[in-house]
Design a protein around this motif. Structure first.
Motif, short mmCIF file in Angstrom:
data_model
loop_
_atom_site.label_atom_id
_atom_site.label_comp_id
_atom_site.label_asym_id
_atom_site.label_seq_id
_atom_site.Cartn_x
_atom_site.Cartn_y
_atom_site.Cartn_z
N THR A 8 0.83 -1.20 0.00
CA THR A 8 0.00 0.00 0.00
C THR A 8 0.86 1.25 0.00
N LYS A 9 1.92 1.24 0.81
CA LYS A 9 2.78 2.42 0.89
C LYS A 9 3.56 2.62 -0.40
N LEU A 10 3.95 1.53 -1.05
CA LEU A 10 4.62 1.67 -2.34
C LEU A 10 3.65 2.22 -3.38
N SER A 11 2.42 1.76 -3.34
CA SER A 11 1.41 2.26 -4.28
C SER A 11 1.21 3.76 -4.12
N LEU A 12 1.24 4.25 -2.88
CA LEU A 12 1.11 5.69 -2.64
C LEU A 12 2.32 6.44 -3.18
N LEU A 13 3.51 5.85 -3.01
CA LEU A 13 4.72 6.49 -3.54
C LEU A 13 4.67 6.58 -5.06
N LYS A 36 10.17 13.22 -6.62
CA LYS A 36 11.30 13.46 -5.74
C LYS A 36 11.28 12.54 -4.51
N ASN A 37 10.11 11.99 -4.19
CA ASN A 37 10.00 11.08 -3.04
C ASN A 37 10.17 9.62 -3.42
N PHE A 38 10.33 9.35 -4.72
CA PHE A 38 10.39 7.95 -5.15
C PHE A 38 11.77 7.39 -4.86
N PRO A 39 11.84 6.17 -4.29
CA PRO A 39 13.15 5.60 -3.92
C PRO A 39 14.00 5.26 -5.14
N ASP A 40 15.30 5.10 -4.89
CA ASP A 40 16.23 4.75 -5.97
C ASP A 40 16.15 3.27 -6.33
N VAL A 41 15.99 2.43 -5.30
CA VAL A 41 15.91 0.97 -5.48
C VAL A 41 14.63 0.50 -4.80
N ILE A 42 13.92 -0.40 -5.45
CA ILE A 42 12.66 -0.91 -4.89
C ILE A 42 12.67 -2.43 -4.96
N THR A 43 12.38 -3.08 -3.83
CA THR A 43 12.25 -4.54 -3.80
C THR A 43 10.82 -4.90 -3.42
N THR A 44 10.20 -5.73 -4.25
CA THR A 44 8.83 -6.18 -3.98
C THR A 44 8.83 -7.70 -3.80
N VAL A 45 7.71 -8.22 -3.30
CA VAL A 45 7.52 -9.66 -3.17
C VAL A 45 6.19 -10.02 -3.82
N GLY A 46 6.20 -11.02 -4.70
CA GLY A 46 4.97 -11.46 -5.34
C GLY A 46 4.75 -10.80 -6.68
N PRO A 47 4.00 -11.46 -7.56
CA PRO A 47 3.83 -10.97 -8.94
C PRO A 47 2.97 -9.73 -9.08
N ASP A 48 2.01 -9.52 -8.19
CA ASP A 48 1.07 -8.43 -8.37
C ASP A 48 1.77 -7.07 -8.35
N GLU A 58 13.97 7.76 -11.60
CA GLU A 58 14.18 9.07 -11.00
C GLU A 58 15.53 9.17 -10.30
N THR A 59 16.28 8.08 -10.21
CA THR A 59 17.54 8.13 -9.48
C THR A 59 18.52 9.12 -10.10
N LYS A 60 19.27 9.79 -9.24
CA LYS A 60 20.27 10.74 -9.72
C LYS A 60 21.62 10.05 -9.96
N GLU A 61 21.70 8.77 -9.67
CA GLU A 61 22.96 8.03 -9.81
C GLU A 61 22.77 6.75 -10.63
N PRO A 62 22.29 6.86 -11.86
CA PRO A 62 22.04 5.64 -12.64
C PRO A 62 23.31 4.85 -12.94
N GLU A 63 24.42 5.54 -13.20
CA GLU A 63 25.64 4.81 -13.53
C GLU A 63 26.15 4.02 -12.34
N LYS A 64 26.15 4.62 -11.17
CA LYS A 64 26.59 3.91 -9.97
C LYS A 64 25.67 2.71 -9.68
N LEU A 65 24.36 2.92 -9.86
CA LEU A 65 23.42 1.82 -9.60
C LEU A 65 23.58 0.69 -10.61
N ALA A 66 23.88 1.02 -11.85
CA ALA A 66 24.10 -0.02 -12.86
C ALA A 66 25.30 -0.87 -12.48
#
Length: 563
Positions: A94-99, A105-117, A371-379
């Motif tokens: 629910t909290k991810l859906s709100l994000l 600007k509030n969206f996280p750089d990395v997101i981990t979910t569980v389950g297909p939905d 939205e991440t400001k560090e795509p190269e580092k994250l890659a």
């Protein structure tokens, strides 16, 4: 739909699932070079802190450290990143859906979910990268562009419409060609392993004058529960518990084991899809638990216990039989468990064991924000975390400190490594489950030689006992794989599935606690009638259309072996 079994506990160590709140990182001294580090080159500039949101409230990593010799510190050394966590203890989806609908600007750089939905919802949101596009742009030399298993990518694309996520607990035919198992132990674990099962306390078994053969049938097991209860046995002054179920998770754990033992399948004898909840063998599984509860083998309080309470009961040593998720059996501390394997129904049905000729799409799913400001580092972070060097670090730590290598070059944990793994919420060793690669873990570790302990032979025997039972009929459950669009977020099929699931859980609990057989049968009739009202037949017809299509595509026909 797909409920694959991962041998995570025998391979990567005991995973303790406990609730946790939001975590924040802290920085320390600049780390030194990790032992055995090669690529990527060590980063020398000050690390950048990024946000990591996870919907898995049970994931409990420690605050990020950058000190030399820590897992997170060595990751920072290689990637130039640290992370602040946001892990809601509850309602993560629910909290991810709100994000997803809030300002970018509030969206996280990395997101981990569980389950297909949530994976499908996130993939269709436009807020996360398609990984092939992402890596080609920001890390074109990434090994992931060359060696990510094609068969797993195919499943991810089917589910999400493209390759958006790195899945956890990866295992597939293509991956095993890349990382072949080091021994037959892991081959057997893959073929026969199942985390849902039954184990029996040999100390109490002997005290009660029973043998394992006495417990291999439904009637024999119920008689054993009665005998143990009537003998009024005690451990440390506390009464023995004849049967412990998986607490509030029993619907998906204890219940699933009994369904397989009694031969329930979601396909009938004509090869048509029929919700497993309506299978006669499922009714028999519910009835078995009703008889056990009615006979005093377990009480109503067990049906609301959390994992911690279940584990505490098992650690007390006064549980005779535990039926459910063997991840909770505490093999790292208890060495008295043994399993009778399949419990044979008194109705003569054959037990069943599903296998998958096609790979699963993993458990946890990790995405990168656009939205991440560090795509190269994250890659480069993604590339490192999924590389042999990165996976060795996150699962085993520092060579010469937390692990050594044997004469075959296989990884062996030191005493410190074993303890640090047990203390993973503090040490960070073996806590990054998002990047668990089962095939890799099977490739770099030797088979255990000890019977006791997590991953020992006692655990292996218990987890493969059902699959090894001579009466078992195996069937290819890949024909039941559904396209990702079938349970599209917000769609009719999702709504029907969730309504059916919620009703089933409530009604089954009532059936288990019915005062007598007449009351049980009345509640079961209500259960069937309400499932029909909730349009289970409509959902079954849609699932059957996909089953027939998939069967034709694979050239595989599966029919129910019992009802």
């Amino acid at each position: 739909m797909k409920m694959k079994v991962f041998s995570i506990l025998a391979l990567a160590g005991t995973v303790v699932l406990s609730g946790c709140g939001a975590n924040n990182s802290k920085s320390g001294a600049e780390p030194t070079k990790a032992a055995g580090s090669a690529t990527p080159s060590a980063v020398t500039e000050a690390p950048v802190d990024l946000s990591w949101f996870a919907t898995a409230g049970f994931w409990n990593p420690p605050q990020w450290k950058t000190e030399s010799g820590t897992v997170s510190g060595e990751i920072t050394k290689k990637t130039g990143l640290t992370f602040s966590y946001n892990i809601p203890a509850q309602d993560g989806d629910t909290k991810l859906s709100l994000l997803m609908v809030s300002s970018s600007k509030n969206f996280p750089d990395v997101i981990t979910t569980v389950g297909p939905d949530m994976s499908q919802k996130l993939a269709s949101s436009g807020k996360v990268w398609k990984l092939e596009e992402f890596l080609k742009q920001y890390d074109p030399e990434s090994h992931l562009l060359k060696d990510f298993p094609a068969d797993m990518k195919k499943e991810l694309v089917k589910r999400d419409g493209d390759w958006y996520a790195i899945p956890s607990h990866m295992v597939s035919g293509d991956l095993r060609k890349q990382y072949p198992p080091s021994s037959a132990y892991f081959e057997d674990s893959a073929k026969y392993g199942d985390n849902k099962g039954i184990v029996v306390n040999t100390n109490i078994l002997k005290q009660a004058g029973l043998s394992l053969d006495d417990l291999k049938t439904e009637d024999g097991l119920l008689a054993a529960f009665k005998k143990v209860k009537d003998m009024k046995l005690a451990v440390d002054g506390q009464p023995v518990i004849p049967l412990q179920v998986s607490g509030k998770s029993y619907h998906g754990e204890t219940f699933q084991f009994l369904q397989k033992s009694f031969g329930a399948m979601p396909i009938d004898k004509d090869g048509k899809f029929r919700d497993i909840l309506l299978a006669p063998e499922t009714k028999h599984a519910i009835e078995f638990l009703f008889k056990a509860a009615n006979g005093g083998a377990f009480d109503a309080g067990q049906l609301t216990m959390d994992n911690a309470a279940v584990e505490a009961a098992l650690l007390s040593g006064r549980v005779f039989a535990y039926m459910g998720n063997l991840a909770n059996a505490k093999f790292d501390k208890l060495d008295f468990w043994v399993s009778p394997g399949a419990i044979l129904s008194n109705q003569g049905t054959k037990p069943v064991f599903p296998f998958w000729s096609e790979p699963a799409a993993g458990w946890m799913q990790t995405f990168i924000s656009k939205e991440t400001k560090e795509p190269e580092k994250l890659a480069k972070w993604l590339s490192f975390m999924t590389s042999p060097e990165g996976m060795t670090l996150i699962h085993f730590g520092i060579e010469g400190v937390e692990y050594t290598k044997d004469d075959k070059g296989l990884i062996v944990r030191t005493e410190k490594g074993i303890q640090d793994q047990k203390d993973s919420p503090k040490t960070g060793l073996d806590i990054f489950w998002q990047f668990a690669n089962i095939a890799f873990l099977e490739n770099v570790q030797p088979a255990p030689t000890k019977r006791e302990g997590a991953g020992g032979l006692i655990e292996m025997e218990a987890k493969t006992a059902l699959g090894r039972s001579p009466e078992i009929v195996r069937y290819d459950s890949s024909v039941l794989n559904l396209p990702g669009s079938f349970y599209a977020a917000g769609g009719k099929n999702v709504t029907l599935r969730e309504q059916i699931k919620l009703y089933m859980e409530a009604q089954v609990s009532k059936m288990l606690l019915a005062k007598d057989e007449a009351a049980f049968n009345k509640l079961y009739d209500e259960y069937v009638a309400q499932l029909k009202t909730l349009k289970v037949d409509e959902l079954d017809a849609a699932r059957d259309a996909e089953l027939q299509k998939k069967s034709q595509e694979m050239g595989v026909t599966v029919k129910g072996v019992n009802s």
